[in-house]
Design a protein around this motif. Structure first.
Motif, PDB file in Angstrom:
ATOM      1  N   LEU A 296     -13.505  11.146   0.809  1.00 40.78           N
ATOM      2  CA  LEU A 296     -13.325  10.124  -0.220  1.00 40.78           C
ATOM      3  C   LEU A 296     -11.906  10.133  -0.779  1.00 40.78           C
ATOM      4  CD1 LEU A 296     -16.746  10.304  -2.117  1.00 40.78           C
ATOM      5  CD2 LEU A 296     -16.028   8.747  -0.294  1.00 40.78           C
ATOM      6  N   MET A 297     -11.302  11.323  -0.904  1.00 43.90           N
ATOM      7  CA  MET A 297      -9.892  11.379  -1.289  1.00 43.90           C
ATOM      8  C   MET A 297      -9.022  10.675  -0.253  1.00 43.90           C
ATOM      9  SD  MET A 297      -9.074  15.167  -2.831  1.00 43.90           S
ATOM     10  CE  MET A 297      -7.328  14.779  -2.975  1.00 43.90           C
ATOM     11  N   GLY A 298      -9.321  10.927   1.021  1.00 45.55           N
ATOM     12  CA  GLY A 298      -8.563  10.299   2.097  1.00 45.55           C
ATOM     13  C   GLY A 298      -8.707   8.795   2.128  1.00 45.55           C
ATOM     14  N   CYS A 299      -9.867   8.304   1.701  1.00 47.10           N
ATOM     15  CA  CYS A 299     -10.081   6.856   1.685  1.00 47.10           C
ATOM     16  C   CYS A 299      -9.109   6.166   0.741  1.00 47.10           C
ATOM     17  CB  CYS A 299     -11.516   6.539   1.262  1.00 47.10           C
ATOM     18  SG  CYS A 299     -12.750   6.860   2.534  1.00 47.10           S
ATOM     19  N   LEU A 300      -8.813   6.802  -0.393  1.00 42.09           N
ATOM     20  CA  LEU A 300      -7.860   6.197  -1.326  1.00 42.09           C
ATOM     21  C   LEU A 300      -6.483   6.094  -0.669  1.00 42.09           C
ATOM     22  CD1 LEU A 300      -8.122   5.330  -4.410  1.00 42.09           C
ATOM     23  CD2 LEU A 300      -6.713   7.335  -4.861  1.00 42.09           C
ATOM     24  N   GLY A 301      -6.066   7.159   0.035  1.00 45.10           N
ATOM     25  CA  GLY A 301      -4.785   7.109   0.738  1.00 45.10           C
ATOM     26  C   GLY A 301      -4.781   6.086   1.858  1.00 45.10           C
ATOM     27  N   ALA A 302      -5.911   5.971   2.566  1.00 45.71           N
ATOM     28  CA  ALA A 302      -5.996   4.990   3.652  1.00 45.71           C
ATOM     29  C   ALA A 302      -5.846   3.576   3.114  1.00 45.71           C
ATOM     30  CB  ALA A 302      -7.322   5.143   4.390  1.00 45.71           C
ATOM     31  N   GLY A 303      -6.455   3.324   1.966  1.00 44.69           N
ATOM     32  CA  GLY A 303      -6.310   2.006   1.354  1.00 44.69           C
ATOM     33  C   GLY A 303      -4.868   1.702   1.006  1.00 44.69           C
ATOM     34  N   ALA A 304      -4.151   2.726   0.528  1.00 43.96           N
ATOM     35  CA  ALA A 304      -2.739   2.534   0.187  1.00 43.96           C
ATOM     36  C   ALA A 304      -1.909   2.222   1.430  1.00 43.96           C
ATOM     37  CB  ALA A 304      -2.203   3.777  -0.521  1.00 43.96           C
ATOM     38  N   VAL A 305      -2.228   2.862   2.557  1.00 48.61           N
ATOM     39  CA  VAL A 305      -1.514   2.573   3.808  1.00 48.61           C
ATOM     40  C   VAL A 305      -1.779   1.133   4.248  1.00 48.61           C
ATOM     41  CG1 VAL A 305      -1.373   3.128   6.260  1.00 48.61           C
ATOM     42  CG2 VAL A 305      -1.439   4.966   4.572  1.00 48.61           C
ATOM     43  N   ILE A 306      -3.032   0.719   4.183  1.00 52.83           N
ATOM     44  CA  ILE A 306      -3.378  -0.655   4.566  1.00 52.83           C
ATOM     45  C   ILE A 306      -2.627  -1.659   3.696  1.00 52.83           C
ATOM     46  CG2 ILE A 306      -5.265  -2.336   4.639  1.00 52.83           C
ATOM     47  CD1 ILE A 306      -7.140   0.039   5.282  1.00 52.83           C
ATOM     48  N   ALA A 307      -2.525  -1.334   2.398  1.00 52.49           N
ATOM     49  CA  ALA A 307      -1.859  -2.252   1.467  1.00 52.49           C
ATOM     50  C   ALA A 307      -0.413  -2.510   1.842  1.00 52.49           C
ATOM     51  CB  ALA A 307      -1.945  -1.694   0.052  1.00 52.49           C
ATOM     52  N   ALA A 308       0.242  -1.522   2.464  1.00 53.39           N
ATOM     53  CA  ALA A 308       1.654  -1.681   2.819  1.00 53.39           C
ATOM     54  C   ALA A 308       1.889  -2.861   3.749  1.00 53.39           C
ATOM     55  CB  ALA A 308       2.174  -0.395   3.471  1.00 53.39           C
ATOM     56  N   PHE A 309       0.864  -3.267   4.500  1.00 53.81           N
ATOM     57  CA  PHE A 309       1.035  -4.325   5.493  1.00 53.81           C
ATOM     58  C   PHE A 309       0.875  -5.730   4.906  1.00 53.81           C
ATOM     59  CE2 PHE A 309      -0.155  -0.568   7.937  1.00 53.81           C
ATOM     60  CZ  PHE A 309       0.822  -0.560   8.900  1.00 53.81           C
ATOM     61  N   PHE A 310       0.222  -5.842   3.735  1.00 49.91           N
ATOM     62  CA  PHE A 310       0.041  -7.201   3.201  1.00 49.91           C
ATOM     63  C   PHE A 310       0.616  -7.402   1.802  1.00 49.91           C
ATOM     64  CE2 PHE A 310      -3.864  -5.047   1.789  1.00 49.91           C
ATOM     65  CZ  PHE A 310      -3.929  -5.438   0.463  1.00 49.91           C
ATOM     66  N   LEU A 311       0.999  -6.322   1.110  1.00 45.63           N
ATOM     67  CA  LEU A 311       1.550  -6.492  -0.233  1.00 45.63           C
ATOM     68  C   LEU A 311       2.824  -7.345  -0.259  1.00 45.63           C
ATOM     69  CD1 LEU A 311       1.010  -3.112  -2.132  1.00 45.63           C
ATOM     70  CD2 LEU A 311       0.146  -5.381  -2.738  1.00 45.63           C
ATOM     71  N   PRO A 312       3.745  -7.217   0.731  1.00 43.64           N
ATOM     72  CA  PRO A 312       4.926  -8.087   0.692  1.00 43.64           C
ATOM     73  C   PRO A 312       4.576  -9.574   0.687  1.00 43.64           C
ATOM     74  CG  PRO A 312       5.278  -6.271   2.217  1.00 43.64           C
ATOM     75  CD  PRO A 312       3.841  -6.215   1.811  1.00 43.64           C
ATOM     76  N   GLN A 313       3.562  -9.956   1.469  1.00 41.24           N
ATOM     77  CA  GLN A 313       3.145 -11.356   1.496  1.00 41.24           C
ATOM     78  C   GLN A 313       2.532 -11.775   0.168  1.00 41.24           C
ATOM     79  OE1 GLN A 313       2.434  -9.168   4.026  1.00 41.24           O
ATOM     80  NE2 GLN A 313       4.007  -9.984   5.391  1.00 41.24           N
ATOM     81  N   VAL A 314       1.755 -10.871  -0.450  1.00 42.03           N
ATOM     82  CA  VAL A 314       1.153 -11.180  -1.750  1.00 42.03           C
ATOM     83  C   VAL A 314       2.230 -11.366  -2.805  1.00 42.03           C
ATOM     84  CG1 VAL A 314      -0.308 -10.254  -3.599  1.00 42.03           C
ATOM     85  CG2 VAL A 314      -1.001  -9.976  -1.208  1.00 42.03           C
ATOM     86  N   ARG A 315       3.228 -10.477  -2.795  1.00 44.17           N
ATOM     87  CA  ARG A 315       4.285 -10.550  -3.802  1.00 44.17           C
ATOM     88  C   ARG A 315       5.168 -11.779  -3.618  1.00 44.17           C
ATOM     89  NH1 ARG A 315       4.624  -4.456  -3.293  1.00 44.17           N
ATOM     90  NH2 ARG A 315       3.676  -3.715  -5.216  1.00 44.17           N
ATOM     91  N   ALA A 316       5.217 -12.314  -2.403  1.00 48.73           N
ATOM     92  CA  ALA A 316       6.001 -13.522  -2.180  1.00 48.73           C
ATOM     93  C   ALA A 316       5.353 -14.740  -2.831  1.00 48.73           C
ATOM     94  CB  ALA A 316       6.164 -13.760  -0.673  1.00 48.73           C
ATOM     95  N   ARG A 317       4.048 -14.625  -3.124  1.00 48.76           N
ATOM     96  CA  ARG A 317       3.316 -15.767  -3.665  1.00 48.76           C
ATOM     97  C   ARG A 317       2.906 -15.599  -5.127  1.00 48.76           C
ATOM     98  NH1 ARG A 317       2.221 -15.119   1.628  1.00 48.76           N
ATOM     99  NH2 ARG A 317       2.061 -16.967   2.951  1.00 48.76           N
ATOM    100  N   ILE A 318       2.834 -14.339  -5.602  1.00 54.04           N
ATOM    101  CA  ILE A 318       2.336 -14.069  -6.952  1.00 54.04           C
ATOM    102  C   ILE A 318       3.361 -13.218  -7.690  1.00 54.04           C
ATOM    103  CG2 ILE A 318       0.426 -13.107  -8.299  1.00 54.04           C
ATOM    104  CD1 ILE A 318      -1.348 -13.404  -5.843  1.00 54.04           C
ATOM    105  N   ASP A 319       3.560 -13.498  -8.966  1.00 56.66           N
ATOM    106  CA  ASP A 319       4.530 -12.714  -9.736  1.00 56.66           C
ATOM    107  C   ASP A 319       3.990 -11.310 -10.016  1.00 56.66           C
ATOM    108  OD1 ASP A 319       2.740 -12.904 -11.865  1.00 56.66           O
ATOM    109  OD2 ASP A 319       3.869 -14.438 -12.918  1.00 56.66           O
ATOM    110  N   LYS A 320       4.879 -10.439 -10.535  1.00 58.02           N
ATOM    111  CA  LYS A 320       4.514  -9.039 -10.746  1.00 58.02           C
ATOM    112  C   LYS A 320       3.321  -8.884 -11.680  1.00 58.02           C
ATOM    113  CE  LYS A 320       9.099  -6.935 -10.034  1.00 58.02           C
ATOM    114  NZ  LYS A 320       9.850  -8.173  -9.765  1.00 58.02           N
ATOM    115  N   SER A 321       3.301  -9.640 -12.771  1.00 57.22           N
ATOM    116  CA  SER A 321       2.200  -9.526 -13.723  1.00 57.22           C
ATOM    117  C   SER A 321       0.871  -9.901 -13.075  1.00 57.22           C
ATOM    118  CB  SER A 321       2.461 -10.415 -14.942  1.00 57.22           C
ATOM    119  OG  SER A 321       3.622  -9.989 -15.624  1.00 57.22           O
ATOM    120  N   GLY A 322       0.898 -10.947 -12.234  1.00 63.81           N
ATOM    121  CA  GLY A 322      -0.320 -11.362 -11.542  1.00 63.81           C
ATOM    122  C   GLY A 322      -0.802 -10.329 -10.542  1.00 63.81           C
ATOM    123  N   VAL A 323       0.136  -9.745  -9.791  1.00 65.30           N
ATOM    124  CA  VAL A 323      -0.226  -8.695  -8.833  1.00 65.30           C
ATOM    125  C   VAL A 323      -0.844  -7.507  -9.552  1.00 65.30           C
ATOM    126  CG1 VAL A 323       0.675  -7.017  -7.171  1.00 65.30           C
ATOM    127  CG2 VAL A 323       1.487  -9.385  -7.113  1.00 65.30           C
TER     128      VAL A 323
END
Length: 436
Positions: A296-323
């Protein structure tokens, strides 16, 4: 080094900083640099950065193994949720106590030499913990004391390490280097706990603590070689007190930075409930063993790795406060749902989503902090960020442990989740006029 700085403080490029500066108490700003897309692997062409990156990945893995082993060992030695949560308290109290001092020191020392001795000290602490467990002289108190001692090393390493890393690559490669650092840390956050969970019952905690001590060897070698080159260090003409006051005045003189610090304190106070209470949740609610905790600890880290692939696209569309608000909603719902579930089939994807939200939360707050000031005072202003962050962690870990002892771990997780959701609501309503 095992530094969580890659998880909590990401270095951003000078080209971005000039557009987001608050009041900097007369500190001259660097001219903006042209923006261009830099491949993720480009910073690895620099030999010193590459060597430190590889050595730091190994050390991060050792740190995660020890983080797992310490928490599960204390949970095995004590039935009290508040005692178990003190592992997180012992980790972050030193940062709270020494972060401001560390930021001033980081601007004045020969960094390779300083980082070498800090990492050597942490390796010796981990080795001492291994010896105590091997000889049978172990209880919750010695584990917490040595965790505190290791935290002192971390407190002094963070500002110096951050300031050093940004100087090892070209200015327009800093963001790519930060992404690589974050990727290294999150990959270690997957492998380390999972490996610790499998090995804890097989070879025991002493071997895991020894593994962490040995994981510093690569970093010690890299910093030793760098130190022996006798690279010149910038001359510091200001007295210690003057440098300290400059950093404090610069940070608190910026209204935007004060808002960031308020968000940091309230968010980390609530979110630390997951790390503090997960060992007790696995032991008392799921009635499972160390391997489940590691997974379960590893799952949190795995989620963070997955996020690295789509967060740039999210930030291009939503401001920091919204993210940030969206991420807090997801993380809060994760905690609330955890309090209602005993099914691993639900918990694994749930915590994966929480890991993605956690990555977005931390990186958004840290980027906002990094972009507030120029390099001349960055180590000192970031030390104030670390001070506030660790204060939230310390207060939260103690508070949620007490809540779990009195009302149960499920109630504590549900209450923490509600606080995270409240943070999201306050952020949305309060940042309409004053965005991050």
């Amino acid at each position: 080094m095992g530094s969580e700085a890659t998880y909590t403080v990401q270095t951003m490029s000078e080209s971005s900083s000039s557009a987001h500066l608050g009041s900097t108490a007369g500190i001259p700003l660097s001219p903006p640099l042209p923006r261009r897309k830099v491949p993720l692997t480009r910073p690895l062409r620099h030999a010193r950065y590459r060597n430190i990156w590889l050595a730091n990945m190994v050390s991060n893995m050792g740190t995660w193994i020890q983080t797992f082993a310490s928490a599960w060992l204390v949970a095995s030695l004590s039935k009290s949720a508040s005692i178990t949560s003190l592992v997180q308290t012992a980790t972050y109290v030193p940062i709270f106590l020494f972060a401001l001092l560390a930021g001033v020191v980081a601007d004045a020392v020969h960094r390779p030499k300083f980082l070498f001795f800090c990492n050597l000290y942490m390796a010796l602490c981990a080795g001492t913990m291994a010896v105590l467990v091997t000889t049978g002289r172990i209880a919750a108190t010695p584990v917490l004391i040595l965790t505190f001692c290791i935290g002192i090393g971390t407190a002094f390493i963070w500002p110096a390490w951050q300031a050093a890393m940004s100087g090892l690559v070209e200015p327009d490669e800093v963001e790519a280097a930060a992404t690589l650092n974050n990727l290294s840390y999150n990959l270690s956050a997957i492998i380390g706990p999972a490996l610790g969970g499998v090995l804890f019952g097989w070879i025991g905690p002493s071997a895991l603590f020894l593994a962490n001590a040995l994981s510093f060897a690569g970093l010690l070698g890299v910093y030793w070689a760098w130190w022996q080159e006798r690279t010149p260090q910038a001359t510091v003409t200001e007295a210690f007190g003057e440098r300290f006051l400059c950093g404090v005045k610069t940070a608190f003189g910026c209204a935007r930075y004060r808002r960031i610090l308020r968000n940091v304190c309230s968010v980390f106070f609530s979110t630390i409930a997951f790390a503090s209470l997960l060992p007790v949740f696995v032991r008392d609610v799921l009635h499972m063993q160390s391997s489940t905790y590691g997974t379960l600890m590893g799952c949190l880290g795995a989620g963070a790795v997955i996020a690295a692939f789509f967060l740039p696209q999210v930030r291009a569309r939503i401001d920091k406060s919204g993210v940030l608000a969206g991420a807090l909603v997801v993380y809060g719902l994760m905690l609330v749902t955890m309090s209602l579930s005993r099914s691993l089939l639900l918990l694994v994807p749930l915590i994966l989503c929480g890991g993605m939200a956690w990555s977005a939360t931390v990186s958004t707050l840290n980027a906002a902090a990094q972009l507030s000031f120029p390099a001349a005072v960055r180590a000192r202003t970031l030390s104030i960020y670390l001070f506030v962050m660790s204060g939230g962690y310390v207060a939260g870990s103690v508070f949620w442990g007490q809540v779990a002892d009195r009302f149960g771990v499920r109630a504590a997780l549900a209450a923490a989740g509600a606080c995270v959701l409240l943070n999201a609501l306050i952020l949305v309503s309060g940042n309409r006029k004053n965005p991050l």
